[in-house]
Design a protein around this motif. Structure first.
Motif, short mmCIF file in Angstrom:
data_model
loop_
_atom_site.label_atom_id
_atom_site.label_comp_id
_atom_site.label_asym_id
_atom_site.label_seq_id
_atom_site.Cartn_x
_atom_site.Cartn_y
_atom_site.Cartn_z
N VAL A 160 0.84 -1.20 0.00
CA VAL A 160 0.00 0.00 0.00
C VAL A 160 0.88 1.25 0.00
O VAL A 160 0.65 2.20 -0.75
N LEU A 164 0.98 4.06 -3.03
CA LEU A 164 0.53 5.39 -2.63
C LEU A 164 1.65 6.42 -2.78
O LEU A 164 1.40 7.56 -3.18
N ILE A 250 -3.16 -1.24 -8.83
CA ILE A 250 -4.04 -1.80 -7.80
C ILE A 250 -4.57 -3.17 -8.24
O ILE A 250 -4.70 -4.10 -7.44
N VAL A 254 -3.41 -5.49 -5.44
CA VAL A 254 -4.49 -5.68 -4.48
C VAL A 254 -5.48 -6.73 -4.97
O VAL A 254 -5.80 -7.69 -4.25
N ASN A 258 -3.00 -9.84 -3.53
CA ASN A 258 -3.27 -10.15 -2.12
C ASN A 258 -3.95 -11.50 -1.91
O ASN A 258 -3.52 -12.29 -1.07
#
Length: 333
Positions: A160, A164, A250, A254, A258
């Motif tokens: 993250v 970011l 992402i 993600v 993930n």
């Protein structure tokens, strides 16, 4: 209608549709990976004299769904323990031909859900044979590491931070760097951030919360590489695709990375798609590395290190090349 056109431009409408697709992909990926975890082809060594071993492995191989892969050999108990600590197998069954109690060696440091699933399978087999099964954890998760998930959550936090940081650098002066020098500066800033984030994560999960064993320096370096790989990949995608590159990052980290990382459910408990892509993505490689450093004395780290290095190098090179071509095109205009 004029206000609508001003409030939602065609570009914004496309981005909103992209967000919707990303959201639905998130639901599909997580639910698809986690809704029905079942062990399949879990690598296990059976230690027993012949022909007891052959008979038992045949029985295990015939179990519905093929939960165990018995093709891994260990000459004796010591060899089985060493192979388990080297992460070559996920469990070892030590058969006592003169008694009625066998011993199952597991390592909850690699994920307690996997150890639990193997234990349930072999206890059912032992019950069918009127035998007992003792379980020994040779690499137990730390007392502060609930179900062996700390490594996964630590890597999620690092990832993250990586994308970011890259997104903030893009917002400051545009997603696509105008010059090669600016792209290099962004990469250097990302490197400094990655070193700080890696050290911070290692300190929090180590001495601050006592949630994860292992050396602080080794864990911090793994974290720095995870952050750098994620951030460099995000910078490259932004350089190639603009703001939409953040969405693609992402998606990779993600949405796909993930659930396939082996955190809540290690690879042998996941469906085929997530089992195959997990080791090649940043969260999966990072989670494996942190667990290896924490519980397995740094064994079996070459492959994941190469994965993270490949993402880092590819991201950095593409970031610089995209900026260079963009600068050349601007110069011609």
């Amino acid at each position: 209608m004029a206000e609508l056109a001003q409030a939602v431009t065609p570009r914004a409408a496309l981005l909103v549709l992209g967000v919707l697709a990303l959201q639905l992909g998130f639901v599909l990926s997580y639910v698809g990976a986690f809704h029905q975890p079942e062990p399949r082809d879990v690598p296990i060594a059976v230690v027993a004299p012949e022909p007891v071993r052959s008979q038992l492995t045949d029985r295990l191989d015939a179990l519905p769904g093929h939960p165990l892969d018995t093709g891994h050999r260990a000459a004796d108990e010591q060899a089985a323990r060493q192979e388990l600590l080297r992460r070559g197998i996920d469990a070892a069954l030590l058969v006592d031909p003169d008694g009625t109690t066998d011993t199952l060696l597991v390592a909850t440091g690699a994920g307690s859900s996997l150890a639990q699933a193997v234990t349930e399978v072999l206890r059912a087999v032992a019950a069918d044979q009127d035998r007992e099964l003792a379980v020994e954890d040779v690499a137990p998760a730390a007392s502060g590491d609930s179900r062996g998930l700390t490594a996964f959550y630590l890597v999620v936090g690092w990832c993250v931070g990586g994308y970011l940081c890259a997104a903030v650098l893009a917002i400051s002066r545009g997603a696509r760097p105008a010059t090669t020098a600016r792209a290099v500066i962004r990469l250097l800033v990302l490197l400094v951030y990655a070193l700080a984030a890696g050290l911070g994560g290692a300190l929090i999960t180590g001495p601050v919360l006592d949630a994860l064993p292992g050396g602080i320096v080794a864990t911090a370096l793994v974290g720095a590489l995870v952050v750098l790989a994620t951030g460099a990949t995000t910078l490259a995608l932004q350089g190639l695709l603009g703001v939409a590159g953040i969405g693609v990052a992402i998606l990779l980290v993600v949405v796909l990375g993930n659930p396939s990382a082996g955190g809540a459910y290690p690879g042998p408990l996941l469906p085929d798609f997530w089992r195959e892509i997990g080791p090649a993505l940043i969260p999966g490689a990072g989670t494996w590395l942190v667990r290896s450093v924490a519980y397995f004395d740094g064994h079996a780290v070459t492959g994941p290190l190469l994965v993270l290095a490949a993402w880092t190098v590819a991201g950095a090179v593409l970031t610089v090349l995209a900026a260079r071509f963009r600068g050349a095109a601007a110069g011609r205009r």
